[in-house]
Design an enzyme around this catalytic site. Sequence first.
Site, PDB file in Angstrom:
ATOM      1  CG  ASP A   1      -0.050   2.020  10.883  1.00 49.30           C
ATOM      2  OD1 ASP A   1       0.116   0.817  10.639  1.00 49.30           O
ATOM      3  OD2 ASP A   1       0.721   2.679  11.598  1.00 49.30           O
TER       4      ASP A   1
ATOM      5  NE  ARG B   1       0.287  -5.989  12.382  1.00 49.22           N
ATOM      6  CZ  ARG B   1       1.338  -5.279  11.971  1.00 49.22           C
ATOM      7  NH1 ARG B   1       1.213  -3.982  11.709  1.00 49.22           N
ATOM      8  NH2 ARG B   1       2.508  -5.849  11.818  1.00 49.22           N
TER       9      ARG B   1
ATOM     10  CE  LYS C   1       4.000   3.868  11.227  1.00 48.68           C
ATOM     11  NZ  LYS C   1       4.092   3.047  12.454  1.00 48.68           N
TER      12      LYS C   1
ATOM     13  CG  HIS D   1      11.048   3.376   8.756  1.00 50.66           C
ATOM     14  ND1 HIS D   1      10.375   3.982   9.782  1.00 50.66           N
ATOM     15  CD2 HIS D   1      10.984   2.044   8.996  1.00 50.66           C
ATOM     16  CE1 HIS D   1       9.913   3.057  10.611  1.00 50.66           C
ATOM     17  NE2 HIS D   1      10.264   1.867  10.159  1.00 50.66           N
TER      18      HIS D   1
ATOM     19  CB  SER E   1       2.591  -0.857   9.778  1.00 49.07           C
ATOM     20  OG  SER E   1       2.710  -0.004  10.888  1.00 49.07           O
TER      21      SER E   1
END
Lengths: 429, 429
Positions: free
Chosen positions: B162, B169, B188, B83, B184
């Site tokens: 999320d 947010r 995921k 990620h 978050s």
Amino acid sequence: MRTAVELIAAKRDGKRLADEEIRWLIGEFAEDRLPAYQMSALAMAIFYNGLDDRETRTWTDAMLRSGRVLDLAHLGSGRVDKHSTGGVGDKISLPLAPAAAACGVLVPMVAGRGLGHTGGTIDKLEAIPGYRASLDVDTFAGIVREHGFCIMGQTEDIAPADKRLYALRDVTGTVESIPLITASIMSKKLAEGIEGLILDVKVGPGAFMKTRERARELAERMVAVGGEMGKRVIAFLTRMDAPLGRMVGNACEVAESIDVLRGGGPADVVELVEVLGGAMVEVAKGVSFDEGRARIRAALNDGSALARFRGSIAAQGGDLDALPTPTGETVVTAPRDGHVAMIDGHEVGLTAMSLGAGRRRREDVIDPVVGVRVDAMVGAEVAAGAPLATILHGAGGPPPAEAIARLRAAFTLSDTETPVAPLIIERIG
Amino acid sequence: MRTAVELIAAKRDGKRLADEEIRWLIGEFAEDRLPAYQMSALAMAIFYNGLDDRETRTWTDAMLRSGRVLDLAHLGSGRVDKHSTGGVGDKISLPLAPAAAACGVLVPMVAGRGLGHTGGTIDKLEAIPGYRASLDVDTFAGIVREHGFCIMGQTEDIAPADKRLYALRDVTGTVESIPLITASIMSKKLAEGIEGLILDVKVGPGAFMKTRERARELAERMVAVGGEMGKRVIAFLTRMDAPLGRMVGNACEVAESIDVLRGGGPADVVELVEVLGGAMVEVAKGVSFDEGRARIRAALNDGSALARFRGSIAAQGGDLDALPTPTGETVVTAPRDGHVAMIDGHEVGLTAMSLGAGRRRREDVIDPVVGVRVDAMVGAEVAAGAPLATILHGAGGPPPAEAIARLRAAFTLSDTETPVAPLIIERIG
């Protein structure tokens, strides 16, 4: 101008908001165009980073202007009101407003209802048969003109943005913010068209402000913001570590208020009426505080304050001679010999509420005669089996055993004599 | 258990929330029973007071369990994903996933679309004619089994809590919270059924994390929370003070990725693929990082990574040979002689977006061939009039003058040579 999320982030990072940004935020929120989730995030950011005096003034003014602002200038000058942060047994407004009126102060008082452990001034007055809390503005102004004071219930159109914001703060952990409390109180009170305001900021474990420092912070902020808005504000920090006076309830607090208006009543209630009333006379009439206090004392002693009370209440339909009385009494006795060192007002208030003197939820119906009479005040010496307090029965009859036990537990007995601390801690402004 | 407002007040005052309290909050929020205004106030309190590792783990796990969690254990072990916190020109996933797959790593990658100045991996892949991002789980797992990796788009049922919280947010100034960012990303990614995760945390003025300290804080938190959840997480802080590689767009970034998969391509992209891929091999295969990196380099050079890419993309319907090309080019020239000291990636990304390579709003449609090619990378010496960058035209034809001026202004030229800082700043975990 910055967007709502940019304004939230700015306050989050400790930056100032401009006047027009605050007016826009409050306006959009009042009109339901700013979502509650943005306002609650902003309120939490304000909880941490505060608002300065200028921001608080603008925030107050924007909430004030979100609804109707009474113009009572035609009544003449000397329009001064009082606000208290709330306490158990706090019936001060009932003797105070007519006493100040008897000294020439004009008191256009808009008051609230109670929720939880503290009662509301309007709930107390509604214990008087026939009394109407809901008035139109012309009637309200007419009663102030004729009797020098009028106490009416809040209307929907006074500071609706505050009403909306307060409801949101209540469910988002953002009540305890000094600038937001200041703006909330001031926006509602200044909508009354007053020139001056006397504040009673309670301090104590059961009060909204737990410490003297926090209470002073709130008082200073309110004095400063009032000044910024061209209003004279004087605040008193007062001790709240026991119920005020002997009576906690509705009809019984009206009765105790009448005692005070007849020159009697408990010393703490009388002292507070004299001090707050003295400051009201000082602001309205331009005399010294001592002179104002002396005039209030005279008005309580010569019957002129009581006459004002009878007149104004009668103008609102209230029949004081028909004040209802309890259906019975239950005495709560001392478990042992001792001196009363402390009375937990919060617990006394919750006990009275549980019996029907107050509301747990907004829709609850109050029994006007239910109440608690404190028989042994702080400092009193009691023998085992002597009365500490008396529960005044309502339509529901005698109280359950839990209520008796809870009320007894609210009294702390000590073996040694406890010095009684002074009621008035400090004056600010 | 405490009520929602008590939990908000507890976090506001810096207290811990219990596991079951966090699970209840997330569950109620996901089911639309906890109002958004309470969650936004809580998020702001978390912005200030944080969540500790345990709270963050529970928060992550609760969001993960709000939706579908893929069970890919039947594919065997060695399931590792990557990620990135996002950067301009960041096409790393495209060469990385097949290179890792060629080394025996199983890469079940669920990727997102872009918004604003950064593009999304799925947008880039969708420039390939025929490519389908939306797959059912069985097809996804089948492609991973056969080709070693598969990249598909996010589905509605992965971590819906999320998705809901992120949207909230985004409009309440509460994005920049390390524990909420951690939860978050991790919720995921861990829904992919992976055993390990390699993180690329970008640092720089245009990156989500502006400073090395903040980036390290996020990296350490993700490594810790991953560990608490039984996952091996390795994070790299990488410099982002220019676009990654030469290409910024969609089809052009696919083309550049193919160059890398052929053993060519820009040095920075190759280095990042080797480093992140080396760590993926390290985690999946239990070899040293250096050995992992060498295997990735070999896979890029021997054609095995490219074969994996062709196979997996073809399985999703994509025809790489039909990749569209620009309709024309406009060269942006240097205004004077100098050395390229800095390229503002944020500005390059916004310029490409404005021409159609990205989305300003969620509903915007992307032109796959529009893009920017950086001709003079950081450190290059240019003469006045020489190309700095080239705008690749799409269906809209040549760019407006503002876009050319904006792109030129994104390049900072200096009179002296600028040392090029290393791409990889630090490894954590």
